[in-house]
Every structure is written in C-alpha cells, then in structure tokens.
Design a protein around this motif. Structure first.
Motif, PDB file in Angstrom:
ATOM      1  N   ARG A  46       0.716  -1.300   0.271  1.00 55.07           N
ATOM      2  CA  ARG A  46      -0.590   0.048  -0.137  1.00 55.07           C
ATOM      3  C   ARG A  46       0.950   0.718   0.451  1.00 55.07           C
ATOM      4  O   ARG A  46       1.848   1.109   1.052  1.00 55.07           O
ATOM      5  N   GLY A  47       0.596   2.420  -0.576  1.00 56.09           N
ATOM      6  CA  GLY A  47       1.353   3.679  -1.296  1.00 56.09           C
ATOM      7  C   GLY A  47       1.015   3.631   0.365  1.00 56.09           C
ATOM      8  O   GLY A  47       0.047   3.744   1.452  1.00 56.09           O
ATOM      9  N   VAL A 208      16.473   8.159   6.628  1.00 57.62           N
ATOM     10  CA  VAL A 208      16.111   8.725   5.794  1.00 57.62           C
ATOM     11  C   VAL A 208      15.267   8.209   5.175  1.00 57.62           C
ATOM     12  O   VAL A 208      15.574   7.279   4.400  1.00 57.62           O
ATOM     13  N   LEU A 209      13.905   8.176   4.788  1.00 51.61           N
ATOM     14  CA  LEU A 209      13.098   7.108   4.323  1.00 51.61           C
ATOM     15  C   LEU A 209      12.526   7.572   2.747  1.00 51.61           C
ATOM     16  O   LEU A 209      11.975   9.638   2.815  1.00 51.61           O
ATOM     17  N   THR A 210      12.553   7.824   1.838  1.00 48.21           N
ATOM     18  CA  THR A 210      11.615   7.816   0.428  1.00 48.21           C
ATOM     19  C   THR A 210      10.643   6.915  -0.210  1.00 48.21           C
ATOM     20  O   THR A 210      10.799   6.121   0.340  1.00 48.21           O
ATOM     21  N   GLY A 211       9.924   7.241  -0.979  1.00 47.61           N
ATOM     22  CA  GLY A 211       9.440   6.385  -2.271  1.00 47.61           C
ATOM     23  C   GLY A 211       8.672   5.941  -1.247  1.00 47.61           C
ATOM     24  O   GLY A 211       7.309   6.604  -0.056  1.00 47.61           O
ATOM     25  N   GLN A 212       8.514   4.527  -1.860  1.00 47.47           N
ATOM     26  CA  GLN A 212       7.824   3.613  -1.157  1.00 47.47           C
ATOM     27  C   GLN A 212       8.176   3.250   0.746  1.00 47.47           C
ATOM     28  O   GLN A 212       7.332   2.689   1.365  1.00 47.47           O
ATOM     29  N   ASP A 213       9.278   3.574   0.615  1.00 46.32           N
ATOM     30  CA  ASP A 213       9.633   3.246   2.642  1.00 46.32           C
ATOM     31  C   ASP A 213       9.051   4.232   2.941  1.00 46.32           C
ATOM     32  O   ASP A 213       8.943   3.871   4.345  1.00 46.32           O
ATOM     33  N   ARG A 214       7.502   5.151   3.082  1.00 44.39           N
ATOM     34  CA  ARG A 214       7.806   5.724   3.970  1.00 44.39           C
ATOM     35  C   ARG A 214       6.289   5.113   4.806  1.00 44.39           C
ATOM     36  O   ARG A 214       6.116   5.891   5.020  1.00 44.39           O
ATOM     37  N   ALA A 215       5.923   4.315   3.639  1.00 44.69           N
ATOM     38  CA  ALA A 215       4.595   3.780   4.195  1.00 44.69           C
ATOM     39  C   ALA A 215       5.218   2.565   5.281  1.00 44.69           C
ATOM     40  O   ALA A 215       4.253   2.452   6.227  1.00 44.69           O
ATOM     41  N   THR A 220      -1.732   1.830   9.756  1.00 43.38           N
ATOM     42  CA  THR A 220      -2.779   0.910   9.408  1.00 43.38           C
ATOM     43  C   THR A 220      -1.513  -0.017   9.313  1.00 43.38           C
ATOM     44  O   THR A 220      -1.927  -1.301   8.667  1.00 43.38           O
ATOM     45  N   ARG A 221      -0.280  -0.346   8.846  1.00 44.43           N
ATOM     46  CA  ARG A 221       0.345  -1.013   8.171  1.00 44.43           C
ATOM     47  C   ARG A 221       0.520  -2.535   8.920  1.00 44.43           C
ATOM     48  O   ARG A 221       0.756  -3.151   8.418  1.00 44.43           O
ATOM     49  N   ASP A 222       0.922  -2.604  10.221  1.00 45.39           N
ATOM     50  CA  ASP A 222       0.244  -4.150  11.131  1.00 45.39           C
ATOM     51  C   ASP A 222      -0.443  -4.287  10.719  1.00 45.39           C
ATOM     52  O   ASP A 222      -0.125  -5.833  10.958  1.00 45.39           O
ATOM     53  N   SER A 223      -1.560  -3.832  11.482  1.00 44.15           N
ATOM     54  CA  SER A 223      -2.849  -4.223  11.133  1.00 44.15           C
ATOM     55  C   SER A 223      -3.078  -5.028   9.478  1.00 44.15           C
ATOM     56  O   SER A 223      -4.025  -5.417   9.280  1.00 44.15           O
ATOM     57  N   ASP A 224      -2.855  -4.364   8.554  1.00 41.00           N
ATOM     58  CA  ASP A 224      -3.290  -4.293   7.046  1.00 41.00           C
ATOM     59  C   ASP A 224      -1.919  -5.527   7.047  1.00 41.00           C
ATOM     60  O   ASP A 224      -2.257  -6.399   6.543  1.00 41.00           O
ATOM     61  N   GLU A 225      -0.923  -5.873   7.361  1.00 36.82           N
ATOM     62  CA  GLU A 225       0.305  -7.166   7.198  1.00 36.82           C
ATOM     63  C   GLU A 225      -0.572  -8.671   8.137  1.00 36.82           C
ATOM     64  O   GLU A 225      -0.537  -9.741   7.847  1.00 36.82           O
ATOM     65  N   GLN A 226      -1.432  -7.810   9.540  1.00 39.14           N
ATOM     66  CA  GLN A 226      -2.235  -9.293   9.973  1.00 39.14           C
ATOM     67  C   GLN A 226      -2.924  -9.137   9.502  1.00 39.14           C
ATOM     68  O   GLN A 226      -3.326 -10.739   9.163  1.00 39.14           O
ATOM     69  N   VAL A 313     -13.227  -9.382   2.905  1.00 36.28           N
ATOM     70  CA  VAL A 313     -12.271  -7.945   3.370  1.00 36.28           C
ATOM     71  C   VAL A 313     -13.822  -6.971   3.919  1.00 36.28           C
ATOM     72  O   VAL A 313     -13.745  -6.386   5.115  1.00 36.28           O
ATOM     73  N   GLY A 314     -14.789  -7.958   3.987  1.00 32.71           N
ATOM     74  CA  GLY A 314     -15.858  -7.088   4.661  1.00 32.71           C
ATOM     75  C   GLY A 314     -16.228  -8.037   5.636  1.00 32.71           C
ATOM     76  O   GLY A 314     -16.678  -7.572   6.644  1.00 32.71           O
ATOM     77  N   LEU A 315     -15.591  -9.163   6.222  1.00 38.03           N
ATOM     78  CA  LEU A 315     -15.376  -9.436   7.158  1.00 38.03           C
ATOM     79  C   LEU A 315     -14.107  -9.191   8.268  1.00 38.03           C
ATOM     80  O   LEU A 315     -13.785 -10.224   9.135  1.00 38.03           O
ATOM     81  N   GLY A 316     -14.154  -8.553   7.334  1.00 32.39           N
ATOM     82  CA  GLY A 316     -12.293  -8.109   8.205  1.00 32.39           C
ATOM     83  C   GLY A 316     -11.146  -8.936   8.336  1.00 32.39           C
ATOM     84  O   GLY A 316     -10.331  -8.302   9.296  1.00 32.39           O
ATOM     85  N   MET A 317     -10.865  -9.450   7.654  1.00 35.44           N
ATOM     86  CA  MET A 317     -10.076 -10.925   7.427  1.00 35.44           C
ATOM     87  C   MET A 317      -8.959 -10.685   6.181  1.00 35.44           C
ATOM     88  O   MET A 317      -8.238 -11.523   6.019  1.00 35.44           O
ATOM     89  N   ALA A 318      -9.027  -9.404   5.378  1.00 30.22           N
ATOM     90  CA  ALA A 318      -7.834  -9.203   3.931  1.00 30.22           C
ATOM     91  C   ALA A 318      -8.403  -7.789   4.291  1.00 30.22           C
ATOM     92  O   ALA A 318      -8.996  -6.757   4.648  1.00 30.22           O
ATOM     93  N   PRO A 319      -7.402  -7.134   3.626  1.00 28.73           N
ATOM     94  CA  PRO A 319      -7.373  -5.413   3.881  1.00 28.73           C
ATOM     95  C   PRO A 319      -7.850  -4.561   2.695  1.00 28.73           C
ATOM     96  O   PRO A 319      -7.585  -5.918   0.950  1.00 28.73           O
ATOM     97  N   SER A 320      -8.846  -3.597   2.555  1.00 23.83           N
ATOM     98  CA  SER A 320      -9.236  -3.272   0.992  1.00 23.83           C
ATOM     99  C   SER A 320      -8.445  -2.905  -0.093  1.00 23.83           C
ATOM    100  O   SER A 320      -9.247  -2.664  -1.178  1.00 23.83           O
TER     101      SER A 320
END
Length: 799
Positions: A46-47, A208-215, A220-226, A313-320
């Motif tokens: 995710r961006g 120093v973070l640039t590009g995708q590393d800023r994500a 929500t990164r941890d919850s998205d990965e979970q 996704v509706g069950l909250g078991m996958a990121p949207s």
C-alpha cells in the motif's frame, strides 16, 4: 477399455454427475483460493498514507543493535526513541512531527499531532480554521466547530475547543506548542529537500525514508499485514480441506460404484477382460470425468476469486487495498490437482474392481459377502491409531499445542477418515441400535428399512460418509473452538483476585489522572499493569525480545495471584526483576537487558515465576519508559460497600475513555471476543465442507436409487402402494443419515475428549460444550437433502 469407459459414462450420467460436481467445485475453489493467495502474497504494498505529500522523512533508527559473539544482532524496538533536538535544528524548514495518544472522550480512535504536520499528506480543512491557542484543536470526526470537548491523552483529560474539521482520518491536531507540551519526543522530520542533501546532513544518526519506504510509518501497516496474513492462512486451510474432502468424496463415490457394478465387472471378466483392463476402465472413467471437471473448475475459479476476496474484506480478514492478481498458475495447479485427486481417490476402488471373479456374474446377490477386507481393517485401524497417538502425545508432551488449530484440525481429519474407512463394520451394530424403536411400528417398514441397510453395509457406509463429514467436522471444529476459547479465558482469569477491572476503550491506555483517581478511591486496593518489552542477548549471539509487565510490586499481590517458586514481590525494586523459567536464571543472578527504547540496564533477579505464571517477567514502572497503562485491577477491602465502590468507580472513569467491569463480565467478554475471531475462519472452512457434503450425499443417494428400481418394483408386486414405497425410501434415507450422525458423534466425542485432556492441564476442568443449534442445523440439512434425493426417483409411477 477407454471406449468402454466412454460408453459407461454415457449410460451412467446420473451416477457420475455428483463426482463431476465435486471435482469441478474442488478445482474452482482451489483456483479461486490460489488466486486470492496470489493476491495476498503478490499484491504491491500500500502506498504511503501519513507522509504521502512529504518526499523525504527522517526517523530514528527503530532497531536495537548489539554486538554479539558472532557479530551484530538486532531486533525491532518496542518503543520509539525519538529524534534528538539537535538534528531537528539542522533543518529549520522541516515539519517536526510528534505522534502521541490523543482521543476525544467517547469519540473514535485517534492520535494527536501538531498542526504543521497536516501538510505531510493530501488532506484539507472542510470547516473552520487552524488551531492557534493552546486549547484549540482540529478534529477529523466526532465533533463540530465550536464544540467544547474533552481530549484524553497520556497525561489526562482536558477540555479543548474545536476550531476546525479536517479530512485526515483518526487524527486530532493541536497547535505546535501544545503538541510539544503533550509529547516532547520528535517522531519524524518531514522535509521537501533532495534526499542526497538530507542523507549527507543526517549521517548515521537516523534513517532517511523516501518513496515506498515512507509507508513503513503508516499507523495501519501492522493491521494491514496481519489482515494479509490472516487471509493467506484462511485460504490455505480452506484449500487443504477442499483437497481432503474431494479425495474423500471421489473415493466414496467410486467405492459405491464398484459395489453396485460387481456383476458388470464379473461379466467383463467372463468375456475375457483381464483384471488390469477392468482397473484401466475405472481409471479411464475417472480420468475423463476429472479432466472435464477440473478444466471447468479451473476456468470458473478465477471469477470466484473477486467475490471471495470481497467477502474476506467485509469480514475484516483481508485489507481492502489489495490488487487482484491476474496470475494463471492457480488455475494450472487446480487443474493438475483435480486430476491427481480423482485418480488417487479411485485407486482403492479400481483395485477392488480388478479382484472381482468371473463366477460372480452367476452367483452375485444383493447381500454383500463381506463388509470389510483385511486391508481395509488395517488401514482404518492405522489411521485411527495415528490420531489417538497424536492426541496422547500432545496431551502428555505439549498440552498448549492442542489450542492451535494447525494441530487440532489434522487430528479431526484423521478421525473422520478412519471412521469412514471402518464404517462398514460399524453399520450393523449402529443400525440395530437405531432400529430397536422401529420394532414397535405397524407394517413391514420397521423390518425392511433396517434389513436393507444391514444387508448392504458397504453401500450404507458410502451413503453415510458425507453425513459423517458434515456433522462430524462441524461438531468437532466448532466444539473444539468453543472449548479452547473457554480454556484460554479461564487460564487468563485464574490468577485474577480483583473484583473489578478498569480497561481503556481506545488505544491510549489509562491516563495518569485516571490512575491517580482510582488509587484515591476509598475501600479498594488498586494495582495497574503496563505491558512492555525487554531484550536479552541469548548465548551472547542472538538478541531476542521478551514480553514484560511493569507493575507496582507492593500493590500487585493483593489483586493478582502470581505464584513464585523462589523470591518475593517485596524484594522487587527499580533495580530488580522477577523472571520465568524460560530465562534460565537463578535467584540473585544479574540479568543484562535492554529496555523497550533500547537503553541498557542490569537488573538483579529477585524472584522466579512458576510454570503457569500469567507473564514472562515483572519489573517496576521505572523500567517501562513510555509504555501505556493497559489495565487497573481493583480489590474490595473487607467491609467496603460494593454499591458505593461501583458508584465511585463509574464517576472516576467518566470522561476518560475507560470502562469498569466486573471480573465475571471481563471473563465473558474475553471468551466471546476469542470465540468471534476464531469462528470467522471456521465458518469459511465449514462452508466448503458443507457444500461438498451436500453434493456427495445427493450423488450417492441418486446412485443408490438408480440401482433400486427392481427392488421398488418387487415391493409393488408384493402389494405395496405408491405411498408406502415413498415412505420406505424416505425411512431408508433417514436411517442412513442417522447412522452418519451417530458415527459423527463418535468422532466428535473422541476428538473433544482428547482436546479436553490437554486443556485440563492448562486451565483445569473445562466443560465440553457443543454448538447444538449449528450441529442440529447441519444434521437437519443432511436429513432434508437425503429424503429429497431418495423420494424424487421414487415419485415416478411404474407402468
């Protein structure tokens, strides 16, 4: 023989329709699940969200790095360090972002940030203006411009005036000065400078973070990965069950077909066909059906991936934000697996068909000569024995492993498979047990129905197999999940002596002002806990992270029963630590640790925890740094009025984003919360199982009905009316379903008893509970489908 296989397929379309549907459904599900799995694994990250508009972000190093015996070892820090103020001074035009716990009282979850950080992401004001004074805020929801609201931070709850509403999700913006007062830690510097220039100025003091590393900095990164991992786990388990059930259905269907077609095979042997040719004919039939069905499923599967992913996704078991995969390998794997599953499932049936002797064409009768072969006895006993030994090993050596579905589910599958293999030997005694009440019925139905089931034990077992799968797995998996959730909740609640618990309703924990108010309440002993982490260098080579609880040692024993094998909480001070047996340290030893923020400390071991301790280690609050208070435990003192304490407690938590619950309510909530999370995954798996079971049940009953035309004609010649024939067909179907339910009950009883033997060691006696309504619904559905599939062929009146 391939030509004959084509001919038999044309004349037995009804018999092979269920097998075709089972294989097609299996291939479609495998292709769909594979597509979802490819989506979860291969979908791009995710961006950036929080710093989407800031091209360069400077953050502190979030890893603890230590030189060990084998070189540098590292681990992620549990608490951020913060950037030094001197570094921020090098970039006067940078946005110094501070992210801290802040939430409107009774409002949605949020974090606090300085208003200058609002420009780091594409967000805008939709109403009002920027905060200027120390008591002004901008919110993203839960209030309107002009409202006076209370904002709860780690320091306490204070009133603020809403001066603006922004589109930034989950954020409360303060003035920069107020944000610096609430959180002195600088979490990030957002810059609009060339990355090379920033790296040269920062050096090795920060990242120093640039590009995708800023994500990496998004909340929500941890919850998205979970959620991504949960989706992969669910589809993997579902695909495994799809393969298992497909093999079971195909093998049962072809085993049933061999019993029905013994005379046909004997005639082929009589006219000169060899045993190998008969086997090749069955393989040919299976191969033709498998190729067509697997190809159909492989084509349909990718179209099902989208709805399945939306469902998760509706069950909250996958990121949207996942991007659907367009890979073709899931369909290729599904097609190949479908063909292999079909040929594997028909292997035993083909072997039996090849052993039919030519003489059986003349002397074959409806009564089966032998329900079980020695080979079937050996295989069935081996499968059941493996399941029982696995349960015993788990109960003796690793009781905690029984709470893991990855350990429990394979045992249940082995028991189901073993019961299915041994079912022909169990049909006769179970039928006699179920038929005993039928002896008192009027007419011949009470005699004919059980007699037919006993005379064709293999056919009865084959028809009962889908019921065994559906009811057995539903009862064992749902019952096991309920028992496991109850045991975990009981184990968590066992050491709690407190009468009340105060828990946060947001992610900020309990603020300091609330803790002070709770400790000032009359008639109660109060102790708070703050979960944190400690790091140890194991073997002078590997840095590992250990969970720890920061407590007040003088207050804790009154509210928690923490068993110690040595030492005492009275000896725990700011320079001490109480550790579990996993630390492998003796009393009085010095533990060299790193705190959650990376700072080093040497702590003296003043206590050793027992094997069933609720935590891995205990330290004082001084060692926990900025860890939020997760819970407060309150124990009534002798003579205190429960009603008065409860009233004072409600007044204390009001406006602090916290709630007070009794111990009993907390245990029930914990159990229900665990249950709702585990049931979601099980419902996905059980949905697949029930679909397969329904197809297999209808298919085997239609196959049985197609071979019973002569029998029904004989009944009519003997004087039976059309309604009596229909009642006979329905009674036979209900008896077979009842046999399957009894076998399923045996499987569920054995599996749950084995699970109980493990759980009793973790949480004491646990009640064996079954979701009776769900199991009854599955059994009732099997009965409805069984009766329907039995009476429909019999509705046709003979000429």
């Amino acid at each position: 023989m391939l030509t004959i296989a084509f001919s038999t397929l044309r004349t037995r379309m009804v018999s092979f329709a269920g097998t075709f549907l089972a294989l097609a459904l299996g291939a479609a599900l495998m292709a769909a699940m594979g597509q979802v799995l490819a989506t979860t694994v291969g979908s791009p990250e995710r961006g950036p969200q929080r710093y989407a508009s800031a091209p360069v972000v400077v953050v502190p190093d979030d890893r603890l790095r230590v030189e060990g015996h084998l070189g540098e070892t590292s681990a992620p820090l549990a608490e951020p360090r913060g950037l030094p103020a001197s570094l921020a001074g090098r970039f006067p035009d940078a946005v110094a972002d501070r992210v801290f716990a802040a939430q409107l009282a009774g409002g949605p979850a949020a974090v606090g940030r300085p208003w200058s950080a609002s420009r780091t992401a594409p967000q805008r004001l939709v109403e009002g203006g920027a905060p200027a004074g120390p008591r002004e805020i901008v919110v993203s929801g839960g209030a309107r411009v002009g409202d006076l609201v209370r904002v709860v931070t780690a320091q306490g709850a204070k009133p603020y005036t809403v001066v603006g509403v922004t589109t930034a999700p989950g954020t409360v913006f303060f003035s920069d000065a107020e944000a610096a007062r609430l959180s002195s830690r600088i979490d990030a510097l957002a810059l609009w400078l060339p990355p090379q220039e920033v790296r040269a100025a920062v050096g090795s003091t920060a990242r120093v973070l640039t590009g995708q590393d800023r994500a990496l900095l998004d909340p929500t990164r941890d919850s998205d990965e979970q959620a991504r991992n949960n989706a992969g786990t669910i589809v993997g388990i579902a695909a495994g069950f799809a393969v298992f059930i497909a093999i079971f259905v195909v093998s049962s269907t072809f085993a049933f077909a061999v019993v029905q077609r013994r005379r046909e095979f004997a005639l082929l042997r009589t006219v000169g066909a060899t045993a190998g040719q008969v086997r090749r004919m069955l393989y040919g039939e299976a191969g033709i059906v498998a190729v067509i069905a697997a190809a159909t499923g492989a084509v349909i599967g990718p179209f099902l991936a989208g709805p399945i992913l939306d469902w998760l996704v509706g069950l909250g078991m996958a990121p949207s934000w996942l991007v659907p995969s367009t890979d073709t390998w899931p369909s290729v794997v599904a097609f190949t697996t479908g063909v292999v599953v079909a040929l594997s499932g028909v292997a035993l049936a083909a072997g039996r068909a090849g052993r039919v002797r030519p003489a059986e064409a003349m002397r074959e009768v409806a009564v089966e000569p032998r329900a079980m072969t020695w080979g079937r006895w050996v295989v069935g006993a081996a499968v059941v024995g493996t399941a029982l030994v696995s349960m015993a090993v788990t109960a003796i050596g690793d009781p905690a492993g029984a709470t893991n579905n990855k350990s429990f589910m394979p045992i249940v599958m082995l028991l189901v498979a073993g019961a299915g293999i041994l079912a022909p030997a169990l049909v006769r005694p179970v039928t006699r047990l179920l038929a005993a009440p039928m002896d008192h019925l009027r007419g011949a139905g009470g005699t004919l129905v059980p007699a037919a089931a006993v005379a064709s034990a293999r056919q009865t077992a084959a028809v009962a197999a889908p019921v065994l799968i559906a009811v057995g797995l539903a009862a064992a998996l749902l019952g096991g999940a309920a028992m496991t959730d109850t045991a975990k909740a009981a184990a968590q609640a066992a050491p709690v002596r407190a009468d009340y618990l105060v828990l946060p309703t947001g992610g900020a924990g309990l603020d300091r002002k609330l803790v002070e108010r709770l400790r000032a309440l009359p008639g109660v002993d109060v102790a708070v806990t703050a979960p944190t982490s400690l790091y140890t260098l194991e073997g002078d080579a590997v840095l590992i992270q250990r969970p720890a609880e920061a407590v007040d040692p003088a207050r804790l024993p009154a509210v928690l029963d923490v068993a110690l094998t040595a030492g005492s909480f009275a000896d725990l001070d700011d320079d001490g630590i109480i550790v579990s047996e996993t630390w492998q340290m003796r009393l009085g030893a010095t533990a060299k640790v790193w705190r959650a923020d990376g700072s080093k400390a040497s702590l003296k071991v003043v206590g050793l925890l027992g094997a069933d301790a609720p935590a891995d280690s205990y330290i004082t609050r001084a060692q926990a740094r900025s860890a939020p208070t997760a819970a407060a435990y309150l124990k009534l003192r002798p003579g205190a009025s429960p009603a008065a304490v409860r009233a004072a407690l409600e007044r204390a938590v009001s406006g602090h984003n916290a709630r007070a619950v009794t111990k009993a309510s907390w245990v029930a909530e914990t159990r229900d919360r665990r249950g709702s999370a585990s049931r979601l995954g099980l419902l996905v798996v059980l949905g697949i199982i029930l679909a397969y079971a329904a197809i297999a049940l209808v298919n085997t009953l239609l196959m049985a009905a197609s071979g019973r035309k002569a029998e029904r004609g004989t009944l009519r010649l003997l004087g039976a009316t059309h309604d009596q024939v229909l009642r006979y067909a329905a009674g036979e179907a209900l008896l077979v379903v009842a046999i399957g339910v009894v076998l399923a009950a045996g499987v569920a009883a054995v599996s749950l008893a084995g699970l109980w033997a493990s759980l009793v060691q973790l949480a004491g006696p646990v009640s064996i509970s079954l979701p009776w309504s769900s199991v009854a619904a599955v059994a009732g559905g099997c009965a409805f489908l069984g009766v329907l599939a039995s009476i429909v062929p019999a509705l046709r009146r003979p000429r």
